[in-house]
Design an enzyme around this catalytic site. Sequence first.
Site, PDB file in Angstrom:
ATOM      1  N   TYR A 176      -1.063   7.669   0.455  1.00  0.00           N
ATOM      2  CA  TYR A 176      -1.449   7.889   1.507  1.00  0.00           C
ATOM      3  C   TYR A 176      -3.312   7.578   0.809  1.00  0.00           C
ATOM      4  O   TYR A 176      -4.682   7.221   1.523  1.00  0.00           O
ATOM      5  CB  TYR A 176      -1.060   8.399   2.478  1.00  0.00           C
ATOM      6  CG  TYR A 176      -2.172   8.305   3.411  1.00  0.00           C
ATOM      7  CD1 TYR A 176      -2.202   7.198   4.279  1.00  0.00           C
ATOM      8  CD2 TYR A 176      -2.958   9.191   3.938  1.00  0.00           C
ATOM      9  CE1 TYR A 176      -2.918   7.038   5.097  1.00  0.00           C
ATOM     10  CE2 TYR A 176      -3.808   9.159   4.963  1.00  0.00           C
ATOM     11  CZ  TYR A 176      -3.492   7.677   6.082  1.00  0.00           C
ATOM     12  OH  TYR A 176      -4.010   8.143   7.058  1.00  0.00           O
TER      13      TYR A 176
ATOM     14  N   LYS B  98      -6.795   5.139   1.124  1.00  0.00           N
ATOM     15  CA  LYS B  98      -7.567   5.302   2.460  1.00  0.00           C
ATOM     16  C   LYS B  98      -9.476   4.960   1.446  1.00  0.00           C
ATOM     17  O   LYS B  98      -9.972   4.373   1.789  1.00  0.00           O
ATOM     18  CB  LYS B  98      -7.302   6.375   3.437  1.00  0.00           C
ATOM     19  CG  LYS B  98      -6.442   6.062   4.599  1.00  0.00           C
ATOM     20  CD  LYS B  98      -6.626   5.308   5.409  1.00  0.00           C
ATOM     21  CE  LYS B  98      -5.348   5.061   6.294  1.00  0.00           C
ATOM     22  NZ  LYS B  98      -5.514   3.791   6.997  1.00  0.00           N
TER      23      LYS B  98
END
EC number: 1.1.1.330
Length: 347
Positions: free
Chosen positions: A223, A227
């Site tokens: 994750y 990002k």
Amino acid sequence: MTFMQQLQEAGERFRCINGLLWVVFGLGVLKCTTLSLRFLALIFDLFLLPAVNFDKYGAKSGKYCVITGASDGIGKEFARQMAKRGFNLVLISRTQSKLEALQKELEDQHHVVVKILAIDIAEDKESNYESIKELCAQLPITVLVNNVGQSHSIPVPFLETEEKELRDIITINNTATLLITQIIAPKIVETVKAENKKSGTRGLILTMGSFGGLIPTPLLATYSGSKSFLQSWSNSLAGELSKDAIDVELIISYLVTSSMSKIRRSSLMIPNPQQFVKSTLRSVGRRCGSQERYATMTPYWAHAVYQFVITETFGVYSKIVNSINYSFHKSIRIRALKKAARQVKKE
């Protein structure tokens, strides 16, 4: 060596040291000045400057805003607040029933046109993107909000991350965001060019980033990487589209109450979606907590101050920040595993 020669050498060393001290002093003054100016800019952006007027993006003139991940949390709140500003909407999300309920709410309350499309972006099917193209083909779009995103179910070591979870995160956070932007951005360019002859309308592309992308985050490695990718991509896109009168901004957030964060109660550091989106739309185009980053904003005041302190002290890539982040997410993982074990025992 004579006394006079020794004295002369000592004088030369003194001048050298004195020069170095002046250089250090000058650098210190420059650093303090830069830090002070950044802090003042932070205060102005967050508290003193007036809210951004969305008329420049086509509010109340029949223009459309496309929002992904629109049926819950932050995406749902973007839909509400953009409708309140007078934008027609295209809402894209997974659950048809939630989209229909939101469509009725917004059309009844704000008298705007709301088009909906229920697709599962995690499936990464060409038919999904064709559906978006067909729905948006004839619409005058000026705003895109890339909100859809996915994180890990709980913090997990990278080597233990299930392949499906890994693929879903990359597909939703990265692949889908890029492909949807490739579909919608040309429509924004087209609309802005047509409108610039009359009203000087600008375009806007907002993409949801995260502190997970700002600071490398152990136990959320996939994750965090997804990002971080959006940071570089969005900044690059901002440079490309500035000539077309399109503002591109990455929005950095810390924790917000939502189904993804699994946090239900708001606090000083954790706003609810309404508070977060309000602060975002108030400050579009201003860096707030991201003073050192181009085309990036950290709009919620507590998040902004937190980022400013980390950036100007230890640095986002420092070992100490990485270690603190690891300990924080390790504790979350332990609690989540204990909770899951208790539920298994009950069953």
